[in-house]
Design an enzyme around this catalytic site. Sequence first.
Site, PDB file in Angstrom:
ATOM      1  N   GLY A  10       1.898   1.247  -7.992  1.00 59.05           N
ATOM      2  CA  GLY A  10       3.267   0.732  -8.122  1.00 59.05           C
ATOM      3  C   GLY A  10       3.312  -0.336  -9.204  1.00 59.05           C
ATOM      4  O   GLY A  10       2.453  -1.199  -9.255  1.00 59.05           O
ATOM      5  N   ARG A  71       0.425   7.395  -9.492  1.00 56.80           N
ATOM      6  CA  ARG A  71      -0.513   7.228  -8.371  1.00 56.80           C
ATOM      7  C   ARG A  71      -1.536   8.363  -8.379  1.00 56.80           C
ATOM      8  O   ARG A  71      -1.799   8.987  -7.361  1.00 56.80           O
ATOM      9  CB  ARG A  71       0.250   7.187  -7.048  1.00 56.80           C
ATOM     10  CG  ARG A  71       1.144   5.965  -6.889  1.00 56.80           C
ATOM     11  CD  ARG A  71       1.646   5.820  -5.470  1.00 56.80           C
ATOM     12  NE  ARG A  71       2.637   4.769  -5.353  1.00 56.80           N
ATOM     13  CZ  ARG A  71       2.362   3.493  -5.152  1.00 56.80           C
ATOM     14  NH1 ARG A  71       1.106   3.108  -5.047  1.00 56.80           N
ATOM     15  NH2 ARG A  71       3.319   2.596  -5.041  1.00 56.80           N
ATOM     16  N   ASP A 104      -5.401  -1.933  -4.732  1.00 63.04           N
ATOM     17  CA  ASP A 104      -6.560  -1.400  -4.027  1.00 63.04           C
ATOM     18  C   ASP A 104      -6.966   0.006  -4.492  1.00 63.04           C
ATOM     19  O   ASP A 104      -8.152   0.282  -4.703  1.00 63.04           O
ATOM     20  CB  ASP A 104      -6.159  -1.340  -2.549  1.00 63.04           C
ATOM     21  CG  ASP A 104      -7.340  -1.565  -1.650  1.00 63.04           C
ATOM     22  OD1 ASP A 104      -7.987  -2.627  -1.785  1.00 63.04           O
ATOM     23  OD2 ASP A 104      -7.631  -0.662  -0.850  1.00 63.04           O
ATOM     24  N   THR A 127      -0.378  -6.514  -7.655  1.00 61.48           N
ATOM     25  CA  THR A 127       0.460  -5.869  -6.650  1.00 61.48           C
ATOM     26  C   THR A 127       1.465  -6.869  -6.114  1.00 61.48           C
ATOM     27  O   THR A 127       1.104  -7.997  -5.795  1.00 61.48           O
ATOM     28  CB  THR A 127      -0.315  -5.260  -5.463  1.00 61.48           C
ATOM     29  OG1 THR A 127       0.622  -4.971  -4.415  1.00 61.48           O
ATOM     30  CG2 THR A 127      -1.392  -6.157  -4.900  1.00 61.48           C
ATOM     31  N   ASP A 129       2.626  -6.624  -3.375  1.00 59.66           N
ATOM     32  CA  ASP A 129       2.325  -6.754  -1.949  1.00 59.66           C
ATOM     33  C   ASP A 129       1.427  -7.960  -1.667  1.00 59.66           C
ATOM     34  O   ASP A 129       1.352  -8.427  -0.533  1.00 59.66           O
ATOM     35  CB  ASP A 129       1.628  -5.486  -1.434  1.00 59.66           C
ATOM     36  CG  ASP A 129       2.490  -4.246  -1.584  1.00 59.66           C
ATOM     37  OD1 ASP A 129       3.715  -4.384  -1.759  1.00 59.66           O
ATOM     38  OD2 ASP A 129       1.940  -3.137  -1.531  1.00 59.66           O
ATOM     39  N   ASP A 131      -1.734  -8.116  -1.380  1.00 60.76           N
ATOM     40  CA  ASP A 131      -2.659  -7.802  -0.277  1.00 60.76           C
ATOM     41  C   ASP A 131      -4.099  -7.541  -0.733  1.00 60.76           C
ATOM     42  O   ASP A 131      -4.885  -6.963   0.014  1.00 60.76           O
ATOM     43  CB  ASP A 131      -2.134  -6.598   0.529  1.00 60.76           C
ATOM     44  CG  ASP A 131      -2.008  -5.332  -0.319  1.00 60.76           C
ATOM     45  OD1 ASP A 131      -2.213  -5.404  -1.552  1.00 60.76           O
ATOM     46  OD2 ASP A 131      -1.702  -4.279   0.247  1.00 60.76           O
ATOM     47  N   ARG A 173       4.284  -2.890   1.983  1.00 60.58           N
ATOM     48  CA  ARG A 173       3.352  -1.961   2.632  1.00 60.58           C
ATOM     49  C   ARG A 173       2.838  -2.542   3.957  1.00 60.58           C
ATOM     50  O   ARG A 173       3.642  -2.856   4.815  1.00 60.58           O
ATOM     51  CB  ARG A 173       2.199  -1.604   1.701  1.00 60.58           C
ATOM     52  CG  ARG A 173       1.759  -0.155   1.905  1.00 60.58           C
ATOM     53  CD  ARG A 173       0.562   0.198   1.098  1.00 60.58           C
ATOM     54  NE  ARG A 173       0.859   0.613  -0.249  1.00 60.58           N
ATOM     55  CZ  ARG A 173       1.124   1.862  -0.609  1.00 60.58           C
ATOM     56  NH1 ARG A 173       1.144   2.809   0.282  1.00 60.58           N
ATOM     57  NH2 ARG A 173       1.361   2.184  -1.851  1.00 60.58           N
TER      58      ARG A 173
HETATM   59  O1  F6P Z   1       3.158  -1.251  -4.987  1.00 62.03           O
HETATM   60  C1  F6P Z   1       3.141  -1.195  -3.606  1.00 62.03           C
HETATM   61  C2  F6P Z   1       4.458  -0.779  -3.136  1.00 62.03           C
HETATM   62  O2  F6P Z   1       5.373  -1.594  -3.759  1.00 62.03           O
HETATM   63  C3  F6P Z   1       4.657  -0.796  -1.617  1.00 62.03           C
HETATM   64  O3  F6P Z   1       5.154  -2.008  -1.158  1.00 62.03           O
HETATM   65  C4  F6P Z   1       5.601   0.371  -1.398  1.00 62.03           C
HETATM   66  O4  F6P Z   1       5.423   0.939  -0.128  1.00 62.03           O
HETATM   67  C5  F6P Z   1       5.190   1.319  -2.448  1.00 62.03           C
HETATM   68  O5  F6P Z   1       4.722   0.548  -3.519  1.00 62.03           O
HETATM   69  C6  F6P Z   1       6.290   2.241  -2.916  1.00 62.03           C
HETATM   70  O6  F6P Z   1       5.942   2.811  -4.125  1.00 62.03           O
HETATM   71  P1  F6P Z   1       6.533   4.089  -4.830  1.00 62.03           P
HETATM   72  O7  F6P Z   1       7.815   4.439  -4.167  1.00 62.03           O
HETATM   73  O8  F6P Z   1       6.706   3.629  -6.238  1.00 62.03           O
HETATM   74  O9  F6P Z   1       5.484   5.133  -4.715  1.00 62.03           O
END
Ligand code: F6P
Length: 345
Positions: A10, A71, A104, A127, A129, A131, A173
């Site tokens: 993300g 991803r 991660d 991130t 997040d 985390d 997340r």
């Molecule tokens: O980058 C992490 C994050 O922002 C999470 O908080 C969220 O669940 C996820 O990405 C959503 O990402 P996408 O919809 O871009 O795959």
Amino acid sequence: MKVGILTGGGDCPGLNPAIRGAVMRLLDHGAEVIGFTHGWKGLVDGRAMPLTLDVVEPIISEGGTILRSSRTNPFKPGNEAQLEAVLANLKKFEIDALIACGGDDTLGVASKLYHQHGINTVGVPKTMDNDLSLTDYTFGFDSAANVALHAIDGLRDTAKSHERVIVIEVMGRHAGWVALYSAVASGADWVFIPEVEPDIDACAKHLNQIRARGKKWGIVIVSEGVELPVMAGAETELDAFGHKFLKDMFVGPTVAKEIAARTDFEVRDVVLGHIVRGGHPSLFDRMLGTRVGIKAADLVIDKDWGKMVALQGNDVLGVPIEDAVGNQKTVPIELYETLRTTFNK
Ligand code: F6P
């Protein structure tokens, strides 16, 4: 020396300052730098762009990533051909070192490339997040929490005007950092984070109490990774790293329904979703991105492979990537309990 940079997972504000810091430092040391686009997919497909001073100089204030993202997971069982393509393209482009900016998942791939295939990798943690282990903060978090905060401040005005409760779902997340920080800083009445068992009855009781003492509106923040008992068994698609798409779980709207059933409040819900990942990087994230980018370049220059840049206190230093990944940094319960002086009671 020829160095490749990529951004995976993300996106978040701070990536461009990090790319810029790394490139500027590497150019100072006479390196050639190229960017693989769309995360690991760029290395699979052999898609790259030159990263020159002209390209990176103006990007300090831009959100997102000029390198684009995806991803893609070349280590996912069944993706062996992707992994072969990554290794072949690293050779084809004559890459001496690779800087991977990611969370991660992206850094997990970088760690495996280093340990299992001897690729000279360095990791930059990013991130929203927040985390990732071993680093106090990741860039992206401060910007995202600020966007959430401003949105909540605005929603509070309309909640007051209409004497409603507004339930606001934020990304994060399985770590409640964005939810907790934006809730405390906006003076929210209740916050649900994944680290704490959700208690809808207690939340409703609290809202009924504030109503009884004359406060006719309320703000409830929900982190997207919270699972209510009524959601048990809800299924959703998985991404290439095996994570659920939490946007399809609808926890915010579910919390809103549960509150409406237990109180006399009129309830609305807002899912902030990707809004919190957009926009300009905050000053904190521009500085952190720049510092970790420069440090990543220094690790490359020193040939200190297999390290991730970490912020510890006010220092940026290298830590083994494998120690940072696979070990989520969630909100410590003691921090939540201390802050609870101002909400959830
Ligand atoms: O980058 C992490 C994050 O922002 C999470 O908080 C969220 O669940 C996820 O990405 C959503 O990402 P996408 O919809 O871009 O795959």
